[in-house]
Write a protein that holds these residues in place. Structure first.
Motif, mmCIF file in Angstrom:
data_model
loop_
_atom_site.group_PDB
_atom_site.id
_atom_site.type_symbol
_atom_site.label_atom_id
_atom_site.label_comp_id
_atom_site.label_asym_id
_atom_site.label_seq_id
_atom_site.Cartn_x
_atom_site.Cartn_y
_atom_site.Cartn_z
ATOM 1 N N SER A 115 -10.271 -11.378 58.234
ATOM 2 C CA SER A 115 -9.098 -10.660 58.716
ATOM 3 C C SER A 115 -8.170 -10.323 57.556
ATOM 4 C CB SER A 115 -8.319 -11.509 59.723
ATOM 5 O OG SER A 115 -9.129 -11.921 60.798
ATOM 6 N N ILE A 117 -4.213 -9.158 57.702
ATOM 7 C CA ILE A 117 -3.150 -8.943 58.672
ATOM 8 C C ILE A 117 -1.782 -8.988 57.987
ATOM 9 C CG2 ILE A 117 -4.553 -9.954 60.517
ATOM 10 C CD1 ILE A 117 -2.757 -12.453 60.339
ATOM 11 N N LEU A 179 -11.101 -7.999 61.512
ATOM 12 C CA LEU A 179 -9.801 -7.593 62.032
ATOM 13 C C LEU A 179 -8.934 -7.076 60.890
ATOM 14 C CD1 LEU A 179 -7.534 -7.466 64.220
ATOM 15 C CD2 LEU A 179 -6.993 -9.843 63.601
ATOM 16 N N GLU A 181 -5.015 -5.593 60.793
ATOM 17 C CA GLU A 181 -3.879 -5.399 61.706
ATOM 18 C C GLU A 181 -2.547 -5.411 60.959
ATOM 19 O OE1 GLU A 181 -2.589 -6.967 66.099
ATOM 20 O OE2 GLU A 181 -3.441 -8.453 64.728
ATOM 21 N N THR A 202 -12.098 -4.656 64.813
ATOM 22 C CA THR A 202 -10.836 -4.251 65.425
ATOM 23 C C THR A 202 -9.868 -3.842 64.320
ATOM 24 O OG1 THR A 202 -11.129 -5.802 67.268
ATOM 25 C CG2 THR A 202 -8.906 -4.951 66.883
ATOM 26 N N ARG A 204 -5.960 -2.285 64.184
ATOM 27 C CA ARG A 204 -4.815 -1.891 65.015
ATOM 28 C C ARG A 204 -3.503 -1.978 64.234
ATOM 29 N NH1 ARG A 204 -5.694 -7.049 68.173
ATOM 30 N NH2 ARG A 204 -6.723 -5.757 69.732
ATOM 31 N N LYS A 205 -2.579 -1.110 64.623
ATOM 32 C CA LYS A 205 -1.220 -1.083 64.062
ATOM 33 C C LYS A 205 -1.215 -0.910 62.536
ATOM 34 C CE LYS A 205 0.870 -3.827 67.762
ATOM 35 N NZ LYS A 205 1.520 -2.667 68.407
#
Length: 418
Positions: A115, A117, A179, A181, A202, A204-205
């Motif tokens: 990830s 993030i 991920l 994000e 995924t 997103r944002k």
């Protein structure tokens, strides 16, 4: 959607500053990140927290299994412009051809559960570095394509020093459970985020601020089960470009890109949704819904291939999407760049519903099939283009169905004779 599950993020976290990183815009923080990643590997997972500051990276970040990098608000990674910092070469791909090249700036190879993030920024420093190679890349670009067409073993396709193929900013190669994000992605040397032969993704944002040559936003290639949502695009190139390998190698690899959802996002840049042109293994099951625009796009929906590619583009669903001013609203072509022969692409089952465009400076709807492989079964329902120069241009097509389509000013009650 049931198959797309973001990876769990470890609660076992550590500050990268503990390993010597300093957000002072001077200190080389690559050794600190390498030590933090080693800690994650030994712990079989962990979260590396990057507090506010400007962190200089004289080399790439190579992610490991079960790792999360959290860029807190006010944190910024700025990557070096020195090419030697991205050697030795690593397995990667360049414009649809597998080869060895400079490492992507953030690189994950054969890892799971990773990830990136937070509210921080990843700055590829491309304008001052690799982007200047654009005008020098042609010989290496042509060599890579020749190796592709001749089936040269990948282990013999060594580029890197002496060649001028720019690395991607972020690449996940043969990875699962990804991920991305919240972060802002800026100033990429080449493609911004490349999902290569990966799955369960995924994004997103995410926000983009990328204006160099070939600064695509997301490039899924040979990849599947992907959710891209709530994105603010601002790219000098394609916002989302779904790919699946180039020419001989793509057909041989035969891993289609599929099950891709793009929703609730704002398009801005060169083109909104693109499929191709490197798509020789095929693209299918792409769903785009509830998207709008935050600025100009040259083309809204752009499906492109040529008779060098082969493969297929099918089962594409675009619903509830709006654009403002564009050059071409919807453009589907089997003859991209007017070149190629011998491997026509099968383009069919395209469903476009509830689309709105304010103005198309050139064309409203263009569909260009190939004489021996027509584009077929394209369905437009409730499509409105307020104004354009050319309404329709359809060639080598079959079964193009228009239901409630208005291009230009809608005609109401006919006038009566006086």
């Amino acid at each position: 959607m049931k198959k797309i599950i973001p990876p769990a993020i470890s609660t076992d976290s550590i500050l990268v500053t503990k390993y010597g990183a300093k957000g002072d815009s001077i200190t080389n923080c690559k050794p600190a990140f390498d030590r933090a990643l080693k800690w994650c590997k030994e712990k079989k997972g962990g979260k590396i927290v990057v507090p506010p500051g400007i962190y200089i990276m004289n080399g790439p970040i190579h992610l490991v299994d079960n790792t999360c990098i959290e860029l807190q608000k006010g944190a910024k990674l700025v990557f070096s412009t020195h090419p030697d910092h991205y050697l030795p070469v690593v397995p990667t791909s360049w414009e649809g051809t597998f080869l060895y090249n400079y490492s992507p700036l953030i690189y994950a190879y054969k890892v799971n559960n990773v990830s990136i993030i937070g509210e921080g920024i990843i700055d590829g420093n491309g304008k001052e570095g690799f982007s200047k190679w654009y005008d020098q890349q042609k010989p290496a670009q042509q060599l890579s394509r020749k190796m592709n067409h001749k089936g040269v073993p990948v282990k013999e396709r060594i580029f890197g020093k002496g060649h001028y193929l720019r690395p991607q900013l972020i690449q996940f190669y043969d990875c699962k459970n990804i991920l991305i994000e919240g972060i802002t992605i800026a100033n990429s040397p080449f493609w911004c985020v490349h999902f290569l032969q990966s799955e369960n993704i995924t994004a997103r944002k995410v926000k983009f601020d990328a204006f160099n040559k070939n600064n695509d936003g997301f490039d899924p290639e040979y990849s599947r089960n992907i959710l891209i949502e709530d994105i603010d695009f601002n790219n000098a190139d394609d916002n989302v470009a779904v790919k699946a390998g180039r020419d001989y190698e793509g057909r041989k690899t035969a891993i289609s890109s599929e099950n891709i959802i793009v929703r609730n996002s704002r398009f801005k840049g060169l083109h909104g949704l693109v499929i191709g042109s490197e798509m020789s293994a095929g693209v299918q099951n792409v769903f785009v819904e509830n998207c709008t625009y935050s600025g100009y796009c040259k083309r809204g929906i752009y499906l492109k291939s040529n008779p060098d590619r082969g493969g297929f583009i099918k089962d594409i669903y675009v619903n509830d999407v709006q654009f403002g001013n564009v050059e071409d609203a919807i453009f589907i072509t089997s003859f991209y760049h007017g070149e190629g022969k011998g491997f026509e692409t099968d383009i069919r089952n395209i469903f476009l519903e509830n689309l709105r465009f304010k103005h198309a400076g050139e064309a409203g709807l263009v569909i260009q099939g190939y004489p021996t492989q027509k584009v077929r079964d394209v369905y437009l329902t409730n499509v409105k283009i307020d104004s354009c120069t050319t309404a329709l241009s359809l060639s080598n097509t079959q079964n193009i169905v228009l239901n409630d389509v208005v291009i230009g000013k809608e005609v109401s009650t006919p006038s009566s004779a006086k």
